[in-house]
Design an enzyme around this catalytic site. Structure first.
Site, short mmCIF file in Angstrom:
data_model
loop_
_atom_site.label_atom_id
_atom_site.label_comp_id
_atom_site.label_asym_id
_atom_site.label_seq_id
_atom_site.Cartn_x
_atom_site.Cartn_y
_atom_site.Cartn_z
N GLU A 12 20.45 23.50 -19.48
CA GLU A 12 20.70 21.96 -19.30
C GLU A 12 19.89 21.06 -18.38
O GLU A 12 19.88 19.95 -18.68
CB GLU A 12 22.22 21.97 -18.82
CG GLU A 12 23.06 22.61 -19.78
CD GLU A 12 24.62 22.80 -19.01
OE1 GLU A 12 25.50 22.94 -19.78
OE2 GLU A 12 24.60 23.22 -17.65
N THR A 86 26.73 19.94 -20.40
CA THR A 86 27.32 20.11 -21.82
C THR A 86 28.88 20.17 -21.71
O THR A 86 29.33 20.46 -20.68
CB THR A 86 26.63 21.16 -22.45
OG1 THR A 86 26.93 22.45 -21.97
CG2 THR A 86 25.32 20.95 -22.62
N LYS A 171 35.70 18.62 -22.55
CA LYS A 171 36.05 19.74 -22.09
C LYS A 171 34.90 20.52 -21.43
O LYS A 171 33.91 20.91 -22.35
CB LYS A 171 36.80 20.54 -23.23
CG LYS A 171 37.34 21.96 -22.62
CD LYS A 171 37.98 22.64 -23.93
CE LYS A 171 38.18 23.90 -23.82
NZ LYS A 171 37.24 24.91 -23.68
N ASP A 172 34.92 20.79 -20.26
CA ASP A 172 33.87 21.57 -19.55
C ASP A 172 34.37 22.76 -18.69
O ASP A 172 35.59 22.98 -18.56
CB ASP A 172 32.85 20.66 -18.89
CG ASP A 172 33.14 20.46 -17.61
OD1 ASP A 172 34.49 20.31 -17.27
OD2 ASP A 172 32.29 20.08 -16.82
N MET A 173 33.48 23.20 -17.83
CA MET A 173 33.84 24.48 -17.22
C MET A 173 33.70 24.03 -15.68
O MET A 173 33.72 25.06 -14.80
CB MET A 173 33.29 25.72 -17.67
CG MET A 173 33.84 26.14 -18.81
SD MET A 173 32.83 27.55 -19.44
CE MET A 173 33.52 29.08 -18.46
N GLU A 174 33.05 22.88 -15.06
CA GLU A 174 32.68 22.77 -13.79
C GLU A 174 32.99 21.41 -13.16
O GLU A 174 33.41 21.16 -11.98
CB GLU A 174 31.13 22.71 -13.61
CG GLU A 174 30.56 23.97 -13.88
CD GLU A 174 30.08 24.27 -15.48
OE1 GLU A 174 30.21 23.25 -16.22
OE2 GLU A 174 30.04 25.38 -15.86
N ASP A 197 29.88 20.81 -28.83
CA ASP A 197 30.51 21.31 -29.89
C ASP A 197 31.82 20.63 -29.97
O ASP A 197 32.22 19.89 -28.84
CB ASP A 197 31.06 22.99 -29.32
CG ASP A 197 31.45 22.79 -27.95
OD1 ASP A 197 30.47 23.03 -27.00
OD2 ASP A 197 32.59 22.87 -27.63
N1 SAH Z 1 27.75 32.10 -23.43
C1 SAH Z 1 27.27 30.73 -23.24
C2 SAH Z 1 27.64 30.22 -22.00
C3 SAH Z 1 27.66 28.97 -21.72
S1 SAH Z 1 29.61 28.46 -21.34
C4 SAH Z 1 25.84 30.80 -23.63
O1 SAH Z 1 25.54 32.00 -24.21
O2 SAH Z 1 24.84 30.04 -23.16
C5 SAH Z 1 29.48 26.75 -21.48
C6 SAH Z 1 28.94 25.95 -20.69
O3 SAH Z 1 28.73 24.57 -21.50
C7 SAH Z 1 29.87 25.68 -19.25
O4 SAH Z 1 28.66 25.53 -18.28
C8 SAH Z 1 30.53 24.55 -19.74
O5 SAH Z 1 30.65 23.53 -18.70
C9 SAH Z 1 29.82 23.71 -20.89
N2 SAH Z 1 30.62 23.77 -22.28
C10 SAH Z 1 30.26 23.28 -23.36
N3 SAH Z 1 31.17 23.33 -24.40
C11 SAH Z 1 32.20 23.29 -23.66
C12 SAH Z 1 33.67 23.80 -24.30
N4 SAH Z 1 33.86 23.49 -25.48
N5 SAH Z 1 34.47 24.35 -23.51
C13 SAH Z 1 34.25 24.45 -22.17
N6 SAH Z 1 32.83 24.41 -21.49
C14 SAH Z 1 32.11 23.93 -22.27
#
Ligand code: SAH
Length: 232
Positions: A12, A86, A171-174, A197
């Site tokens: 990213e 992302t 929707k994210d994770m941070e 996505d």
């Molecule tokens: N397995 C993935 C890991 C990425 S996880 C890989 O192979 O690269 C997703 C990362 O992108 C997280 O840091 C999150 O903040 C963000 N993200 C993107 N789309 C997301 C979604 N639909 N839900 C949650 N986080 C998402």
């Protein structure tokens, strides 16, 4: 002015790191795995902090984001924190892959603590974002939307219910973890999110994410360059 970006995944940040030719500050966060890059831009300081790696993969999620945010804020003492990354978004809100949004609000969608009292309020978070966000989005032509954060890439029905009830769009994770740390320091936070996505497309989130990560990261670079031009 000191601007501190906090980014979870190297992919990213890489286009943005290359654009500015930022330098790695060796050992800045030792012994933590977080990495700090720095460049001077027109008299301002740009820091890009990555969460770093563990077990051979980039550290994603709230715990790593909180550690990076706390350490970065204490060591750098920035004027503004920016979380660039992302996210997933929703077709039903008119989102497209690669769209860049600025976060108009931020909360958690997977901390289910019953009650409308202070405990329920704490669980959801709902932290403030930088007050200049809406103006900046309007000036630069970005969409705005509420970011919701959880610890999983997939979306369970109980997550979706909280997202819909609270009008979450991204929707994210941070983001909420970093905004939580910023709220403790009363520091402004700007959220810059690019869509990899569409959570309601029916496609596999992981496949969409993997396919669109490079495009979304390039869009983040373009957006961040324009944002920094506007801020410094
Ligand atoms: N397995 C993935 C890991 C990425 S996880 C890989 O192979 O690269 C997703 C990362 O992108 C997280 O840091 C999150 O903040 C963000 N993200 C993107 N789309 C997301 C979604 N639909 N839900 C949650 N986080 C998402």
């Amino acid at each position: 002015m000191k601007i501190c970006y906090i980014v979870a995944m190297r992919a990213e940040a890489q286009p943005f790191i290359e654009h500015y030719g930022v330098k790695l500050l060796e050992g800045f966060f030792a012994p933590l795995p977080c990495l700090c890059y720095h460049a001077s831009i027109q008299g301002s300081d740009l820091y890009i902090v990555l969460n770093g790696e563990q077990h051979g993969s980039d550290l994603i999620g709230c715990e790593a984001a909180s550690v990076a945010a706390l350490s970065a804020i204490q060591k750098i003492q920035p004027d503004l924190v920016v979380n660039s990354g992302t996210c997933g978004a929703f077709l039903s809100n008119g989102a497209n892959i690669g769209d860049v949004y600025l976060g108009s609000g931020v909360m958690f969608h997977d901390r289910r603590v019953a009650g409308d009292d202070e405990w329920g309020t704490q669980a959801l978070g709902n932290y403030p974002v930088w007050e200049g966000t809406a103006d900046l989005a309007q000036r630069l032509g970005f969409k705005v939307g509420k970011v919701t954060t959880g610890s999983s890439l997939d979306m369970q029905p109980c997550d979706e219910e909280i997202i819909r009830q609270n009008h979450g769009e991204l929707k994210d994770m941070e983001a909420a973890a970093i905004a939580f740390v910023c709220s403790l320091f009363k520091l402004p936070i700007l959220l810059v999110k690019s869509v990899t996505d569409l959570c309601d497309s029916g496609a596999s989130t992981y496949e969409e994410f993997s396919k669109n990560l490079a495009l979304a990261s390039e869009r983040l670079r373009e957006a961040n360059v324009r944002i920094i031009d506007a801020l410094v």
